[in-house]
Design a protein around this motif. Sequence first.
Motif, short mmCIF file in Angstrom:
data_model
loop_
_atom_site.label_atom_id
_atom_site.label_comp_id
_atom_site.label_asym_id
_atom_site.label_seq_id
_atom_site.Cartn_x
_atom_site.Cartn_y
_atom_site.Cartn_z
N ALA A 4 -1.10 3.13 2.57
CA ALA A 4 -1.31 3.27 3.93
C ALA A 4 -2.04 2.41 4.63
O ALA A 4 -1.63 1.90 5.80
CB ALA A 4 -2.25 4.48 4.20
N LEU A 5 -3.02 1.59 4.25
CA LEU A 5 -3.65 0.57 4.89
C LEU A 5 -2.97 -0.78 4.91
O LEU A 5 -2.68 -1.33 5.68
CB LEU A 5 -5.04 0.29 4.11
CG LEU A 5 -5.82 -0.80 4.75
CD1 LEU A 5 -6.28 -0.54 6.14
CD2 LEU A 5 -7.27 -1.12 3.95
N SER A 6 -2.09 -0.88 3.59
CA SER A 6 -1.46 -2.15 3.45
C SER A 6 -0.13 -1.99 4.63
O SER A 6 0.31 -3.11 5.21
CB SER A 6 -0.67 -2.08 2.14
OG SER A 6 -1.56 -2.35 1.11
N ARG A 7 0.66 -0.79 4.82
CA ARG A 7 1.48 -0.91 5.81
C ARG A 7 0.96 -1.01 7.02
O ARG A 7 1.51 -1.69 7.99
CB ARG A 7 2.34 0.48 5.58
CG ARG A 7 3.04 0.73 6.85
CD ARG A 7 3.92 2.03 6.65
NE ARG A 7 5.23 1.82 5.94
CZ ARG A 7 6.26 2.52 5.79
NH1 ARG A 7 6.35 3.63 6.29
NH2 ARG A 7 7.29 2.11 5.05
N GLY A 8 -0.22 -0.58 7.36
CA GLY A 8 -0.73 -0.67 8.81
C GLY A 8 -1.09 -2.12 9.12
O GLY A 8 -0.87 -2.51 10.05
N LEU A 9 -1.56 -2.69 8.25
CA LEU A 9 -1.98 -3.93 8.37
C LEU A 9 -0.89 -4.96 8.37
O LEU A 9 -0.67 -6.01 9.29
CB LEU A 9 -2.97 -4.72 7.13
CG LEU A 9 -4.38 -4.01 6.88
CD1 LEU A 9 -4.99 -4.52 5.61
CD2 LEU A 9 -5.39 -4.24 8.14
N THR A 10 0.35 -4.73 7.72
CA THR A 10 1.27 -5.43 7.77
C THR A 10 2.18 -5.41 8.92
O THR A 10 2.49 -6.27 9.96
CB THR A 10 2.50 -5.04 6.57
OG1 THR A 10 1.86 -5.19 5.60
CG2 THR A 10 3.73 -5.77 6.57
N GLU A 11 2.16 -4.09 9.69
CA GLU A 11 2.74 -3.87 10.87
C GLU A 11 1.92 -4.44 11.95
O GLU A 11 2.41 -5.02 13.00
CB GLU A 11 2.97 -2.43 11.29
CG GLU A 11 3.95 -1.69 10.14
CD GLU A 11 4.16 -0.14 10.41
OE1 GLU A 11 3.14 0.44 11.10
OE2 GLU A 11 5.17 0.39 9.86
N ALA A 12 0.51 -4.42 11.86
CA ALA A 12 -0.23 -5.20 13.01
C ALA A 12 0.17 -6.63 12.96
O ALA A 12 0.04 -7.19 13.81
CB ALA A 12 -1.80 -4.87 12.49
N MET A 13 0.48 -7.38 11.78
CA MET A 13 0.78 -8.70 11.83
C MET A 13 2.28 -8.81 12.18
O MET A 13 2.82 -10.07 12.21
CB MET A 13 0.69 -9.18 10.38
CG MET A 13 -0.86 -9.61 9.99
SD MET A 13 -1.38 -9.99 8.44
CE MET A 13 -0.45 -8.97 7.21
N GLY A 14 2.93 -7.93 12.51
CA GLY A 14 4.59 -8.02 12.77
C GLY A 14 5.40 -8.02 11.82
O GLY A 14 6.84 -8.32 12.10
N GLY A 15 5.07 -7.36 10.67
CA GLY A 15 5.75 -7.28 9.52
C GLY A 15 6.46 -5.77 9.08
O GLY A 15 5.84 -4.85 9.85
#
Length: 848
Positions: free
Chosen positions: A810-821
């Motif tokens: 969950a955290l990995s997806r959230g951090l990825t989307e925050a970086m535009g990925g």
Amino acid sequence: MPRGRLRVYLGAAPGVGKTFAMLGEGRRAKERGRDVVVGFVETHGRRHTEELLEGMEVIPRRTMVHRGASFTELDVDAVIDRAPKVALIDELAHTNVPGSRNVKRWQDIEEILDAGINVISTVNVQHLESLNDVVQQITGVPQRETLPDEVVRRADQIELVDMSPEALRRRMAHGNIYAPEKVDAALSNYFRVGNLTALRELALLWAAGKVDEQLDRYRADHGIATTWEARERVVVALTGGPEGDTLVRRAARIAARTMGADLLAVHVTRADGLSGGDPANLSHQRTLVESLGGTYHQVVGDDIPRALLDFARGVNATQLVLGASRRGRFAQILSRGVGVETTALSGSIDVHMITHDEAKKGRRRPARNRAALTRTRRLTGWTVAVAGVPALAAALIPFRNDLSLPSEILLFLVITVGVALIGGMWPAITAAVGGSLLLNFFFTPPVGEFTISDPENLFALIVFVLVAAAVSTIVDLAARRTREAARASADAEVLSTLAGHVLRGEAAVSTLLTRLRETFALTSVTLLERLPDTGKAPDDQTDPAAWRVVATTGGTPCTTPYDGDTDVVIDEDLVLAARGGLLNASDRRVLEAFAAEIAVALRQQRLEEQADRAKPLAEADRMRTALLAAVSHDLRTPLASAKAAVESLRSDEIDWSPEDHRELLATADESLARLDRLVANLLDMSRLQAGVLGLALQAVALEEVVPRSIDDLGPLRERVEGDISIELPEIAADPALLERVLVNLMANAIRYSPPEAKVLITASWHGDHVEIRVIDRGPGIPPDAHDRVFLPFQRLGDRDNHTGVGLGLALSRGLTEAMGGTLVPDETPGGGLTMILALPIFSRAVTL
């Protein structure tokens, strides 16, 4: 108490001066002697904005604590208790801290307006719900704070705060918007000239739409029927014939010649159902119009040219596109036709007559409509009855010695039946009575007198009148039934269009009101709701203090049911009031169907608002429950291990060997590291959900960050193989967050891989992004659970409570989307799971 007025300053981007303009207006109002307070203003550290706050009365903010952090929000009760004339409240689209009375600030402002306080607020165009996806496509940055367009459209006054992209970039470069350390990144990414130009166009077009609404209301209020060519609007008239496709495409080309022109298609349904339109053609043409960016409309009217022009003037159209007549030459000689009549009455509206392949081929009307008695047929029937019967008598007088009375009666019966077929019952009865009198006077002995000597002749005349009356009654009844069926068909067509709007998701209250007004050419349509606890009698229909306008369209809204020409009581609290003329009983049935659908749409809208308000609370409660259930053990285990190791080392009762000493230190270190990762994940998940996670996007080389991530795995590093090419382009990412994501993905892959299998990490270049793949040979997950594994506190198929709280993915997806990925799972060929992490290349990335 009258409701307060809302004034909104609309901007295209941060920094155009919305808050500055709001405070400037507040100071001017204060200088004019009005009672003005500042309810909430966010200066963002901008010096000139802060200077305008000096000397203004500021309502203290309400402090709220959420997840251990303090936040300040608008104090609605304090503003209402202070009861100023004007309240300045910034950031209309702001999302309140979870636990607040309302989810959104605009809902706080609604309460303040209901208290009779005028409000001035601000909003950026990217926060409008209808433009959210467009803005994300332009800038690459998703907007998490949005509000319904209707909230801003309901404002009594909207002012566009406009600034050219070049001027806004100069303000940015001078440090008037962001802190100096953020200026370079902002100018090279979000605040690029292309982005700002596109946002400015969106703001201008949206504001122009609001101006159109105000103009329509002004023209309706002042009874202005002439066209004001403030904006090109092209209306194309559709008959449902095969030529409609040609007309729509031609009208679309006419509209395309002018930037920002509107395309509207309209089909007139005759009130008697005699439209002759093919439903299949109309459905296809409607799809064609909407695919070309236009809108489809349907109106009811007996006079097609006037109905077309009423609609065109109602939408302030400048051009009207009609097809050349499909009627033959003889039919055009008898009547001018819709095209010629419309052109003669069009006034300032330009009419285009478009030729097509179906022109002058004739129109075939459905056979079921031929028996309907029009006004022309009734007049013709009376003419034949009054003039034709005496003419027949005059023609038969020279032959009365050669013809018997039965033959003469049959001839009069023929003309009487003909009158019945043409004009209906009453002209036929008139012809029958008149024919019987003429037969008695001229053809029944004694001739020249109204007497009958032979009883058989009397019987024949009586039968003649009875037969004529029976035939006339039957014909008239058939005509009435035909008209009723035709009217029912017209109503069904309108209701079918209404159902189509609902099925396409156009069942918003404002949309349905607009469609209703267009269908019956009404001046205004208003949905009223009885105010609770007003002390008014249930039958009070004339006091505006007892009613609230829920939604309205058109000219001046009705403030009570009594104000409308027609009203429909939906239930004890809701009434639909319409202006623009009385509707007959058949039209009222359709109006009641609209009213019922509008009530359903209103209830659905309010249920959705309640669900939106409850959703954050439910989510927060679910998160707290899951957190308490999962963290209770995961926090205790590393703490207990570290505490036991430290206490053993401090014990004087046991003489530990150097190897035991190192092992206890390693145990304490590993337990504290595990605890540190757990707390860091929890904090980052909280920041992500609150939208306050800080990012520092920069150029990142994968050949540098991947090895560091593998090293962070500690002893588990031996189970990972990396295959990263040095020829890959740099990506846009936050190095620390990217490393966290990779560590989480690799640790998760190792946990589920067989002991003898290694986890593989690879990277490849695809167009404008780079894909990083973390591949394992574990059991994998079913495709229908791919999204579920990213839910917080989710350990799919893992019953071991010792392996963590399930925040990693969950955290990995959230951090990825925050970086535009993006982060998506896929199946590993041969078995297992592949996590695909895609991030944009730095040269094309949007960074802030």
